[in-house]
Design an enzyme around this catalytic site. Structure first.
Site: not given
Length: 140
Positions: A58, A87
């Site tokens: 989301c 990352h």
């Protein structure tokens, strides 16, 4: 990192690198994540990518893929090699989450890897990249 610079880190095979293209809650309103997700899926098709994992939650739309040089889509954050791996490690550890430290992201990464394997577009090299990140995330 600018396009054209040589990646400094992770090389699955000579001349190829792991790339990350993404938009998250840090770059756009979370209501635009579905639109970013569609754009990344279109990118996969337009570039005929065959070795990728798509991570959609989301709060993020991210694509990790191995290739020998593809121009990233405009408007997305783009990293490759060591930066892309760092990352993914931050994501797996919950550092990049909307609520820092939340643990659900590890399950989402695991599910994204499983889907990519089931659909046949995740090499052993890319799978190792993700399993290493999951292992580190468990320890965090």
């Amino acid at each position: 990192m600018n396009w054209g610079e040589e990646p400094r880190g992770f090389y699955p095979k000579e001349g190829r690198a792991v790339y990350n293209v993404r938009l998250t809650h840090k770059e756009i309103d979370i209501q635009k994540i579905p639109e970013a997700s569609r754009a990344l899926r279109e990118f996969v098709v337009s570039q005929s990518l065959s070795d990728y994992v798509f991570l959609r939650t989301c709060n993020r739309a991210e694509l990790y893929f191995i290739d020998d040089g593809v121009l990233p889509p405009n408007g997305f954050v783009f990293e490759c090699g060591e930066e892309a791996f760092r990352h993914l490690l931050r994501v797996a550890c919950g550092i990049e989450s909307f609520v820092v430290g939340e643990g659900e992201i590890l399950n989402q990464i695991r599910e994204a890897l499983e889907v990519a394997r089931e659909e046949g577009h995740c090499s052993a090299e890319l799978a190792r990249y993700f399993t290493d990140a999951i292992r580190v995330g468990k320890k965090a």
